[in-house]
Design a protein around this motif. Structure first.
Motif, PDB file in Angstrom:
ATOM      1  N   ASP A  89     -11.216  17.563  -6.147  1.00  0.00           N
ATOM      2  CA  ASP A  89     -10.807  17.565  -4.754  1.00  0.00           C
ATOM      3  C   ASP A  89     -11.063  16.227  -4.068  1.00  0.00           C
ATOM      4  OD1 ASP A  89     -10.004  20.177  -4.908  1.00  0.00           O
ATOM      5  OD2 ASP A  89     -11.957  20.976  -4.348  1.00  0.00           O
ATOM      6  N   ALA A  90     -11.423  15.188  -4.829  1.00  0.00           N
ATOM      7  CA  ALA A  90     -11.723  13.907  -4.213  1.00  0.00           C
ATOM      8  C   ALA A  90     -10.461  13.295  -3.630  1.00  0.00           C
ATOM      9  CB  ALA A  90     -12.330  12.961  -5.251  1.00  0.00           C
ATOM     10  N   PRO A  91     -10.416  13.043  -2.317  1.00  0.00           N
ATOM     11  CA  PRO A  91      -9.219  12.464  -1.717  1.00  0.00           C
ATOM     12  C   PRO A  91      -9.195  10.966  -1.886  1.00  0.00           C
ATOM     13  CG  PRO A  91     -10.852  12.859  -0.026  1.00  0.00           C
ATOM     14  CD  PRO A  91     -11.448  13.349  -1.333  1.00  0.00           C
ATOM     15  N   GLY A  92      -7.966  10.413  -1.803  1.00  0.00           N
ATOM     16  CA  GLY A  92      -7.832   8.976  -1.748  1.00  0.00           C
ATOM     17  C   GLY A  92      -7.754   8.555  -0.291  1.00  0.00           C
ATOM     18  N   HIS A  93      -8.318   7.387   0.020  1.00  0.00           N
ATOM     19  CA  HIS A  93      -8.295   6.953   1.415  1.00  0.00           C
ATOM     20  C   HIS A  93      -8.478   5.447   1.511  1.00  0.00           C
ATOM     21  CE1 HIS A  93      -8.718   7.206   5.742  1.00  0.00           C
ATOM     22  NE2 HIS A  93      -9.756   6.408   5.653  1.00  0.00           N
ATOM     23  N   VAL A  94      -7.560   4.816   2.235  1.00  0.00           N
ATOM     24  CA  VAL A  94      -7.698   3.435   2.681  1.00  0.00           C
ATOM     25  C   VAL A  94      -7.294   3.437   4.145  1.00  0.00           C
ATOM     26  CG1 VAL A  94      -7.222   2.410   0.426  1.00  0.00           C
ATOM     27  CG2 VAL A  94      -5.334   2.874   1.982  1.00  0.00           C
ATOM     28  N   PRO A  95      -7.654   2.410   4.891  1.00  0.00           N
ATOM     29  CA  PRO A  95      -7.284   2.412   6.315  1.00  0.00           C
ATOM     30  C   PRO A  95      -5.795   2.645   6.523  1.00  0.00           C
ATOM     31  CG  PRO A  95      -8.835   0.641   5.868  1.00  0.00           C
ATOM     32  CD  PRO A  95      -8.481   1.242   4.532  1.00  0.00           C
ATOM     33  N   GLY A  96      -5.480   3.694   7.294  1.00  0.00           N
ATOM     34  CA  GLY A  96      -4.097   4.003   7.622  1.00  0.00           C
ATOM     35  C   GLY A  96      -3.419   4.965   6.687  1.00  0.00           C
ATOM     36  N   LEU A  97      -3.994   5.220   5.500  1.00  0.00           N
ATOM     37  CA  LEU A  97      -3.367   6.117   4.525  1.00  0.00           C
ATOM     38  C   LEU A  97      -4.405   7.091   3.980  1.00  0.00           C
ATOM     39  CD1 LEU A  97      -1.270   3.588   2.399  1.00  0.00           C
ATOM     40  CD2 LEU A  97      -0.376   5.210   4.082  1.00  0.00           C
ATOM     41  N   SER A 137      -0.399   9.442   6.875  1.00  0.00           N
ATOM     42  CA  SER A 137      -0.805   8.257   7.628  1.00  0.00           C
ATOM     43  C   SER A 137      -1.255   8.707   9.013  1.00  0.00           C
ATOM     44  CB  SER A 137       0.367   7.267   7.734  1.00  0.00           C
ATOM     45  OG  SER A 137       1.459   7.856   8.427  1.00  0.00           O
ATOM     46  N   GLY A 138      -1.590   7.746   9.860  1.00  0.00           N
ATOM     47  CA  GLY A 138      -1.913   8.060  11.243  1.00  0.00           C
ATOM     48  C   GLY A 138      -3.165   8.882  11.453  1.00  0.00           C
ATOM     49  N   GLY A 139      -4.084   8.876  10.485  1.00  0.00           N
ATOM     50  CA  GLY A 139      -5.316   9.637  10.634  1.00  0.00           C
ATOM     51  C   GLY A 139      -5.189  11.121  10.359  1.00  0.00           C
ATOM     52  N   LEU A 140      -4.052  11.561   9.812  1.00  0.00           N
ATOM     53  CA  LEU A 140      -3.882  12.983   9.471  1.00  0.00           C
ATOM     54  C   LEU A 140      -4.684  13.260   8.203  1.00  0.00           C
ATOM     55  CD1 LEU A 140      -2.498  15.673  10.065  1.00  0.00           C
ATOM     56  CD2 LEU A 140      -0.527  14.883   8.736  1.00  0.00           C
ATOM     57  N   ASP A 141      -5.803  13.972   8.359  1.00  0.00           N
ATOM     58  CA  ASP A 141      -6.718  14.132   7.238  1.00  0.00           C
ATOM     59  C   ASP A 141      -6.660  15.527   6.638  1.00  0.00           C
ATOM     60  OD1 ASP A 141      -8.041  15.729   9.091  1.00  0.00           O
ATOM     61  OD2 ASP A 141      -9.637  14.291   9.460  1.00  0.00           O
ATOM     62  N   ARG A 142      -7.365  15.665   5.536  1.00  0.00           N
ATOM     63  CA  ARG A 142      -7.364  16.932   4.806  1.00  0.00           C
ATOM     64  C   ARG A 142      -7.928  18.073   5.651  1.00  0.00           C
ATOM     65  NH1 ARG A 142      -9.543  18.602  -1.120  1.00  0.00           N
ATOM     66  NH2 ARG A 142      -9.687  20.826  -0.705  1.00  0.00           N
ATOM     67  N   ARG A 197       0.840  -1.205   0.000  1.00  0.00           N
ATOM     68  CA  ARG A 197       0.000   0.000   0.000  1.00  0.00           C
ATOM     69  C   ARG A 197       0.871   1.249   0.000  1.00  0.00           C
ATOM     70  NH1 ARG A 197      -2.824  -3.424   3.577  1.00  0.00           N
ATOM     71  NH2 ARG A 197      -2.076  -2.359   5.454  1.00  0.00           N
ATOM     72  N   HIS A 198       1.972   1.235   0.759  1.00  0.00           N
ATOM     73  CA  HIS A 198       2.891   2.375   0.749  1.00  0.00           C
ATOM     74  C   HIS A 198       3.487   2.586  -0.634  1.00  0.00           C
ATOM     75  CE1 HIS A 198       4.008   3.418   5.166  1.00  0.00           C
ATOM     76  NE2 HIS A 198       2.713   3.372   4.977  1.00  0.00           N
ATOM     77  N   GLN A 199       3.847   1.502  -1.307  1.00  0.00           N
ATOM     78  CA  GLN A 199       4.441   1.613  -2.638  1.00  0.00           C
ATOM     79  C   GLN A 199       3.503   2.333  -3.595  1.00  0.00           C
ATOM     80  OE1 GLN A 199       5.218  -2.499  -3.464  1.00  0.00           O
ATOM     81  NE2 GLN A 199       7.069  -2.572  -2.201  1.00  0.00           N
ATOM     82  N   VAL A 200       2.225   1.995  -3.544  1.00  0.00           N
ATOM     83  CA  VAL A 200       1.251   2.650  -4.422  1.00  0.00           C
ATOM     84  C   VAL A 200       0.989   4.084  -3.962  1.00  0.00           C
ATOM     85  CG1 VAL A 200      -1.140   2.594  -5.235  1.00  0.00           C
ATOM     86  CG2 VAL A 200       0.177   0.471  -5.063  1.00  0.00           C
ATOM     87  N   ALA A 201       0.862   4.296  -2.662  1.00  0.00           N
ATOM     88  CA  ALA A 201       0.547   5.633  -2.143  1.00  0.00           C
ATOM     89  C   ALA A 201       1.634   6.638  -2.474  1.00  0.00           C
ATOM     90  CB  ALA A 201       0.343   5.564  -0.633  1.00  0.00           C
ATOM     91  N   LEU A 202       2.901   6.223  -2.450  1.00  0.00           N
ATOM     92  CA  LEU A 202       4.017   7.137  -2.671  1.00  0.00           C
ATOM     93  C   LEU A 202       4.377   7.294  -4.147  1.00  0.00           C
ATOM     94  CD1 LEU A 202       6.246   5.940   0.294  1.00  0.00           C
ATOM     95  CD2 LEU A 202       5.111   8.153   0.108  1.00  0.00           C
ATOM     96  N   ALA A 203       3.720   6.558  -5.021  1.00  0.00           N
ATOM     97  CA  ALA A 203       4.079   6.559  -6.435  1.00  0.00           C
ATOM     98  C   ALA A 203       3.637   7.831  -7.141  1.00  0.00           C
ATOM     99  CB  ALA A 203       3.477   5.347  -7.134  1.00  0.00           C
ATOM    100  N   ASP A 204       4.475   8.280  -8.064  1.00  0.00           N
ATOM    101  CA  ASP A 204       4.096   9.353  -8.985  1.00  0.00           C
ATOM    102  C   ASP A 204       3.355   8.795 -10.191  1.00  0.00           C
ATOM    103  OD1 ASP A 204       5.510  11.649  -7.682  1.00  0.00           O
ATOM    104  OD2 ASP A 204       7.263  10.404  -8.097  1.00  0.00           O
ATOM    105  N   ARG A 205       3.690   7.546 -10.555  1.00  0.00           N
ATOM    106  CA  ARG A 205       3.049   6.867 -11.673  1.00  0.00           C
ATOM    107  C   ARG A 205       2.929   5.392 -11.327  1.00  0.00           C
ATOM    108  NH1 ARG A 205       6.092  10.725 -14.171  1.00  0.00           N
ATOM    109  NH2 ARG A 205       7.984   9.492 -14.384  1.00  0.00           N
TER     110      ARG A 205
END
Length: 355
Positions: free
Chosen positions: A241-249, A328-333, A176-184
């Protein structure tokens, strides 16, 4: 706590210098671009990298891998003058195995190139192992001054296996981190997955990272331009403005319609990194700043704020400032936007950057 003092005094002022030093045509300046290729075990990273090396666009590329055997360099020209752990290829590329640590490997590559021990290279592709979280690698390139001075992370490319990727995303936080941090994102092995599975997997990827462009690999190959394009400049959000969200990210974008007061902006960033730095997986921004002719590129990973760069001009006609956050950690928009709006509202009138 980081302040705007961390970003100034980088270049001597000149006729074409702005508040952040000499304006650059591109965010990396003269530094060597580095492309991180990540993806979970068996996703097809090596196949993708090998295809890039065999293409015309991939000439003069240095590839750093864990073991030389992983790349399968059948056409390698093993030069007796090359340092240990380096294989020279017949298209001007070279492969290098990681030495004692990543920092030493990249320092030695740069030194060997400068001394003429190895051929010159235009870029470096770093293939991470399947279980690696790219976050520590990003921190290394931002936090080690010697590396930050010579190298620039141009893009993080995640290879995602359409056949088994959903299981990896569900069971492994590293995936999940690999996808979340990806530019492409490169979608691989679609021929092994039924169409409905591929569509569901793409939706899962979008839930994690809504704005990363996605390309489908055909027999392990994609357009080299997709891999080699500079991602230092964040894209215009693909889904508003639609955010991405999965548990923890979480991933989201803040936009600002008017030029920003730099000292206020860095105060907000400083407060955020001081309070929640461990939850700031990545921040990228292209910003209109008061007193600057071109846009300012900013980049941060956790507590590390990279030196900003003012570009000569905006890449498109859209001059809206945008900050992309992966957290991560519940830090939201809502929390982050409230902080930035509150601090920016206190900016002194008239664009005084010293107040």
């Amino acid at each position: 706590m980081p302040t705007d003092a961390d970003f100034t005094g980088v270049f001597p002022p000149g006729a074409e210098a702005g508040p952040f030093g000499r304006r650059q045509r591109r965010a990396r300046g003269a530094r060597v671009p580095v492309i991180l290729v990540t993806g979970f075990l068996g996703a097809g990273k090596t196949t993708l990298v090998k295809a890039l090396l065999e293409s015309e666009a991939g000439r003069n590329t240095a590839v750093v891998v864990n073991e030389l055997g992983e790349i399968g360099i059948d056409q390698a020209l093993l030069s007796p003058s090359a340092p240990d752990g380096v294989a020279l290829l017949n298209n001007g590329c070279l492969c290098c195995a990681v030495r004692s640590d990543l920092e030493e490997t990249f320092r030695q590559l740069f030194t060997d190139r400068a001394r003429g021990v190895i051929p010159s290279f235009e870029r470096v592709v770093l293939e991470l192992s399947g279980a690696d979280d790219p976050l520590p690698v990003l921190q290394t390139f931002l936090g080690e001054r010697s590396l930050a001075r010579e190298y620039h992370i141009q893009a993080v490319v995640a290879v995602a296996d359409a056949a088994t990727g959903r299981i990896a995303l569900e069971q492994n936080p590293e995936a999940r981190h690999q996808v979340a941090l990806a530019d492409r994102v490169v979608l691989s092995k679609t021929d092994l997955a039924v169409e409905t599975e591929s569509a569901a997997f793409l939706a899962a990827l979008r839930a994690i990272n809504p704005d990363a462009p996605v390309a489908t690999a055909i027999q392990g190959q994609v357009d080299p331009a997709f891999l080699l394009a500079d991602s230092a400049i964040p894209p215009t959000p693909m889904r508003g403005d639609a955010p991405g969200h999965v548990p923890g990210l979480a991933s989201f974008v803040l936009t600002f319609d008017t030029p920003l007061h730099w000292r206020s902006l860095t105060t907000a960033l400083g407060l955020l990194t001081e309070l929640r730095g461990k939850d700031l997986l990545r921040v990228k921004g292209l910003l209109a700043v008061e007193g600057c002719r071109g846009p300012v590129v900013v980049h941060a990973v956790r507590h590390l704020l990279h030196r900003p760069v003012e570009l000569e001009d905006w890449p498109t006609g859209n001059r809206t400032s945008r900050l992309v956050f992966i957290t991560s950690g519940g830090l939201d928009r809502e929390s982050v936007e409230s902080l930035f709006r509150a601090v920016l509202a206190l900016a002194p009138p008239g664009g005084d950057q010293t107040a």
